[in-house]
Structure formats: C-alpha cells, structure tokens
Write a protein that holds these residues in place. Structure first.
Motif, mmCIF file in Angstrom:
data_model
loop_
_atom_site.group_PDB
_atom_site.id
_atom_site.type_symbol
_atom_site.label_atom_id
_atom_site.label_comp_id
_atom_site.label_asym_id
_atom_site.label_seq_id
_atom_site.Cartn_x
_atom_site.Cartn_y
_atom_site.Cartn_z
ATOM 1 N N LEU A 237 2.504 17.476 6.146
ATOM 2 C CA LEU A 237 2.514 16.692 4.921
ATOM 3 C C LEU A 237 1.134 16.729 4.263
ATOM 4 O O LEU A 237 0.116 16.574 4.935
ATOM 5 N N PHE B 56 -1.274 14.949 1.432
ATOM 6 C CA PHE B 56 -1.466 13.727 0.671
ATOM 7 C C PHE B 56 -1.603 14.047 -0.817
ATOM 8 O O PHE B 56 -2.355 14.945 -1.201
ATOM 9 N N TYR C 10 0.884 -1.158 0.000
ATOM 10 C CA TYR C 10 0.000 0.000 0.000
ATOM 11 C C TYR C 10 0.923 1.209 0.000
ATOM 12 O O TYR C 10 1.634 1.434 0.968
ATOM 13 N N PHE D 139 2.052 5.332 -0.847
ATOM 14 C CA PHE D 139 1.558 6.698 -0.728
ATOM 15 C C PHE D 139 2.650 7.682 -1.136
ATOM 16 O O PHE D 139 3.839 7.423 -0.960
ATOM 17 N N GLY E 233 -5.016 0.498 3.725
ATOM 18 C CA GLY E 233 -5.268 1.414 2.625
ATOM 19 C C GLY E 233 -5.721 2.789 3.035
ATOM 20 O O GLY E 233 -5.881 3.671 2.196
ATOM 21 N N GLU E 234 -5.897 3.004 4.326
ATOM 22 C CA GLU E 234 -6.415 4.280 4.798
ATOM 23 C C GLU E 234 -5.367 5.385 4.669
ATOM 24 O O GLU E 234 -4.203 5.197 5.000
ATOM 25 N N THR E 235 -5.798 6.524 4.226
ATOM 26 C CA THR E 235 -4.916 7.680 4.108
ATOM 27 C C THR E 235 -4.784 8.378 5.447
ATOM 28 O O THR E 235 -5.769 8.534 6.174
ATOM 29 N N GLN E 236 -3.582 8.792 5.767
ATOM 30 C CA GLN E 236 -3.368 9.631 6.937
ATOM 31 C C GLN E 236 -3.353 11.093 6.492
ATOM 32 O O GLN E 236 -2.680 11.446 5.533
ATOM 33 N N TYR E 237 -4.102 11.913 7.220
ATOM 34 C CA TYR E 237 -4.181 13.339 6.928
ATOM 35 C C TYR E 237 -3.449 14.090 8.030
ATOM 36 O O TYR E 237 -3.740 13.908 9.207
ATOM 37 N N LEU F 219 3.013 3.482 9.004
ATOM 38 C CA LEU F 219 3.422 4.032 7.717
ATOM 39 C C LEU F 219 4.938 4.206 7.746
ATOM 40 O O LEU F 219 5.468 4.868 8.628
ATOM 41 N N ILE G 54 -3.506 1.280 -3.974
ATOM 42 C CA ILE G 54 -4.004 0.188 -3.136
ATOM 43 C C ILE G 54 -4.078 -1.084 -3.973
ATOM 44 O O ILE G 54 -3.519 -2.111 -3.634
ATOM 45 N N TYR H 69 3.421 11.857 -0.388
ATOM 46 C CA TYR H 69 3.074 13.089 0.315
ATOM 47 C C TYR H 69 4.041 14.182 -0.111
ATOM 48 O O TYR H 69 5.185 13.915 -0.475
ATOM 49 N N LYS I 15 -2.292 7.632 -3.735
ATOM 50 C CA LYS I 15 -1.954 6.339 -3.167
ATOM 51 C C LYS I 15 -2.294 5.224 -4.141
ATOM 52 O O LYS I 15 -3.174 5.374 -4.999
ATOM 53 N N ARG J 148 2.709 1.269 3.645
ATOM 54 C CA ARG J 148 2.039 0.771 4.839
ATOM 55 C C ARG J 148 2.247 -0.726 4.897
ATOM 56 O O ARG J 148 2.110 -1.401 3.880
#
Lengths: 119, 114
Positions: free
Chosen positions: A44, A46, A32, A34, B100-104, A107, A51, A36, A49, A94
């Motif tokens: 940061l 986003f 997974y 990402f 899969g969750e996005t961190q904000y 993460l 998945i 940033y 991403k 992740r």
C-alpha cells in the motif's frame, strides 16, 4: 467501534474525466482518516491523510480528499484521471486508542475500491 | 530509496513446513506491523511491535509468531502453514503509535502454500 465503508467495489472513468472514490466513516470522536493506493502485487502506498484543519487535503499524484464532518465522509478526488491511476484504493480510519498495548489505535481499512481508468 | 523492505517478494512453501518472512526498515521507526491480505481484501492486522513490546491481535492464530531482534528488522514466522495461509503479507512501520501517524508499507511478500 470504528468502521469505514467504501460503498463502491468498482469505479470506472474515462481518462481526462474527474474521478471520485467514496468513503464514509464511523468513529466515536475526532477521526484520523487516510487514503492508500495499491497496485497489483504491491504494498500500500500512502496518498494523503486528514488530521485536523482544512477540510480539503491535498496529497500525492494530484489526488485530494474532502473531509465532511456532517456527512461523515472523506471522498478521494482527482480533477483529471490518468490510465496509470487504475489501482485498488483503500480508505482507513485510526481509532482513538492511546494505549499501545491494546487493540485500540489500530488502522481500520475499508474493503477497497477498484478504480479503472480507460483510455 | 526503499524505506520498508520485504524479502522475499514471493515465497513458496509446503503444507506444514515452517516459513519465515522478513522485513527491514531504514526509517528508524518505533512501530512495526504485520498484516495479512487475501485476494483484493482489506489488510488484516496480525500484530505489531512498539520498540520491543509485542502486541498480538486477539484473533491472530497461534500459528503466527513474530520476532523483532532490533529496531530495523522484524520477522514473521508461520510455524505450520496451511492452505488458508496463502496470502500477501505486508509489513508496515510508523514513527509513533499516535493516531495521526502515517503507516508506511513495504511491497509485500506473496506466500503460496502447496
């Protein structure tokens, strides 16, 4: 163990030219991934991403990233760079943990790549 | 509209003087995180809350504590700041813990220790 590598500390590109910020990863299962971006003295933000599904992921501000499983890469790209894209970019992965109470599921960030777009 | 808010944006404290940083969120997310980021390095996770369940990273010093009195607010307490604790502190949230969750992230609080 999960890890992310950003092999370039700095990337310099002229405005209007395409840009690529590289990222490779190491995971024991499905990744997974990402991206940033961080502007000076800011948190940061986003960008995008991956998945599952389409290997080309489109994100904010015209950025996209290509997931390449055979090369374990997730490079960030933009067809035409802007001076305002100058910032610090972080790739992150992740891990596979499902147990909320363990360190799994965190993460993992790369060291960051400073992108400079010159006019 | 701000979703993850951190106050103050800049904090100056003295060596050994306790300091508290705050974070609030309007997203109603279950998970809240605190990261420490030094000088253009990658953020380092200190701890996280899933709802009221607190999870400490193994290498987080005892000097760092956290409180989450309700869903919206989370605090980072540094009991006796040292010069090495000067850094940017980032709060983040995610809806769930799933991979899969996005961190904000919030805008961060820059801490200076004199």
């Amino acid at each position: 163990a999960q890890s992310v590598a950003q092999p370039e500390d700095q990337v310099n590109v002229a405005e209007g030219n395409p840009l690529t910020v590289k990222c490779t990863y190491s995971v024991s299962g499905n990744p997974y991934l990402f991206w940033y971006v961080q502007y000076p003295n800011r948190g940061l933000q986003f960008l995008l991403k991956y998945i599952t599904g389409d290997n080309l992921v489109k994100g904010s501000y015209g950025f996209e990233a290509e997931f390449n499983k055979s090369q374990t890469s997730f490079h960030l790209k933009k067809p035409s760079a802007l001076v305002s894209d100058s910032a610090l970019y972080f790739c992150a992965v992740r891990d596979l943990g499902l147990d909320r109470g363990s360190t799994l599921g965190r993460l993992y960030f790369g060291r960051g790549t400073q992108l400079t777009v010159w006019p | 509209d701000a979703m993850v808010i951190q106050n103050p944006r800049y904090q100056v404290t003295q060596f050994g003087k306790p300091v508290t940083l705050s974070c609030s969120q309007t997203l109603n997310h279950n998970v809240m995180y605190w990261y420490q980021q030094k000088s253009s390095q990658a953020p380092k996770l200190l701890f996280h809350y899933y709802d009221k369940d607190f999870n400490n990273e193994a290498d987080t010093p005892d000097n760092f504590q956290s409180r989450r009195p309700n869903t919206s607010f989370c605090f980072l307490d540094i009991r006796s700041p040292g010069l090495g604790d000067a850094a940017m502190y980032l709060c983040a949230t995610s809806r769930e813990w799933a991979q899969g969750e996005t961190q904000y992230f919030g805008p961060g609080t820059r801490l200076l220790v004199l």
